[in-house]
Design an enzyme around this catalytic site. Structure first.
Site, PDB file in Angstrom:
ATOM      1  N   ARG A 172       0.803  -1.281  -0.152  1.00 27.92           N
ATOM      2  CA  ARG A 172       0.020  -0.098  -0.120  1.00 27.92           C
ATOM      3  C   ARG A 172       0.919   1.011  -0.090  1.00 27.92           C
ATOM      4  NH1 ARG A 172      -3.105  -3.103  -1.561  1.00 27.92           N
ATOM      5  NH2 ARG A 172      -5.241  -3.784  -0.656  1.00 27.92           N
ATOM      6  N   GLU A 190      -5.424   6.332  -7.242  1.00 34.76           N
ATOM      7  CA  GLU A 190      -5.273   5.249  -8.165  1.00 34.76           C
ATOM      8  C   GLU A 190      -6.586   5.517  -9.164  1.00 34.76           C
ATOM      9  OE1 GLU A 190      -2.564   1.967  -6.135  1.00 34.76           O
ATOM     10  OE2 GLU A 190      -4.778   1.516  -6.752  1.00 34.76           O
ATOM     11  N   HIS A 235      -0.673  -1.146 -10.376  1.00 33.68           N
ATOM     12  CA  HIS A 235      -1.351  -1.846  -9.084  1.00 33.68           C
ATOM     13  C   HIS A 235      -1.803  -3.251  -9.840  1.00 33.68           C
ATOM     14  CE1 HIS A 235      -3.853  -1.843  -5.141  1.00 33.68           C
ATOM     15  NE2 HIS A 235      -3.057  -2.618  -5.267  1.00 33.68           N
TER      16      HIS A 235
END
Length: 336
Positions: free
Chosen positions: A246, A275, A294
């Protein structure tokens, strides 16, 4: 039953083997994202079931109150702080969560370590522009011959967090002949020692000694911004920091500053605080950073695992079962 599946960036869900589980239901997949409570309230106004792909959309109390038809939220993988479970329970909205699938994240972590260590993204990009055996990475202040890259054997691999992903990455490091050191909670250190890995006496020594340092912590109030500018400044100028966990584990702006100052010399990042990243995200512009969007969990086997669980939870819920629900009491609350 109106089912809404959010944020399927690659339009992959409808093509999964498990998609047939929802053949008898009205399921709508959105491949683009919208931000803001107003836009989400419009998109979700008729939804009776919402399926979330990891933490791509936040379901706050303010948004949930504007969704009177909503009966069930299904989380692919474990639930996170992006869903206000207390508000769901109060409003009579059941919440189902899946189980973690950690192999893909561990493999991506190792792929990033390999790619960054051998400067593969830089070499590949320059080759496509006609530059033979040029990796770039020649900015002032970088170590001598930093552009050549390096092997991993004999180097020190630091792993902060020794759960499912961290412990698997430790095994990869051992297989590559690395010296593996683990840092974390007391229980983490005990588990690592039992598995034959080294531990460090403190966080400072952990950051100072690592040639490759990778983060595998869950994001909690205790771990939020746990990686400080002070710790990053202790790293070697030749070291690589990897974060596939994270972004919020690292103190805001600290990594940019550290990379610009040359400690650590490299970073490989799969996660961002916003994001998709906002235009002008500094990490995307630095030559000594490898960035991926990601994708730690974005591969076919993991998607099949997550969505088979998610769709099964929906079918079970419609039959009145509570398997997978983290707030079964919500089923007894009448929605206004």
């Amino acid at each position: 039953m109106n089912i809404v599946i959010l944020d399927d960036y690659q339009d992959a869900v409808r093509k999964l083997d498990c998609a047939h589980l929802l053949d008898k239901h009205n399921a709508k997949v959105f491949t683009n994202s919208v931000k803001g409570i107003g836009q989400l309230a419009v998109r979700l106004r008729d939804a009776e079931v919402i399926v979330l792909i990891r933490q791509r959309t936040e379901l706050s109390a303010a948004l949930l109150q504007r969704l009177p038809k909503l009966r069930l939220v299904v989380q692919t993988g474990p639930i996170g702080p992006h869903v206000d479970v207390a508000a769901c329970t109060r409003l009579g909205i059941a919440v189902a969560q899946g189980t973690s699938h950690y192999i893909a994240a561990a493999e991506l972590t190792w792929a990033l370590i390999m790619a960054a260590s051998r400067r593969l993204p830089q070499y590949i990009n320059n080759l496509k522009h006609g530059a033979w055996q040029q990796s770039g990475l020649k900015a002032h202040g970088m170590p001598v011959n930093f552009s050549l890259g390096t092997t991993l054997r004999g180097k020190t691999l630091g792993i902060w967090g020794y759960g499912q992903v961290g412990s698997l990455v430790a095994q990869y490091g051992r297989a590559f002949g690395m010296r593996v050191q683990v840092w974390g909670s007391a229980s983490t250190l005990s588990k690592a020692l039992a598995d034959g890995f080294e531990t460090c006496p403190n966080a400072e020594a952990f950051f100072q000694q690592a040639d490759v340092l990778t983060l595998h912590l869950r994001l909690t109030p205790e771990t939020h911004h746990i990686v400080t500018a002070h710790l990053l400044a202790l790293m070697k100028p030749t070291a690589l920091l990897v974060n596939t966990a994270r972004a919020e584990l690292i103190q805001e702006h600290a990594l940019i500053t550290a990379l610009n100052r040359g400690r650590p010399g490299l970073a490989a990042i799969d996660v961002f605080e916003s994001e998709p990243p906002l235009a002008g995200q500094p990490l995307l512009r630095l030559e000594n950073v490898v960035c991926t969007p990601h994708i730690g969990f974005v591969e076919k086997e993991t998607y099949e695992h997550y969505f088979t669980e998610a769709f099964t939870h929906i079918l079970q819920f419609l039959e009145g079962h509570t398997q997978g629900l983290i707030n079964p009491e919500a089923m007894h609350v009448l929605r206004k």
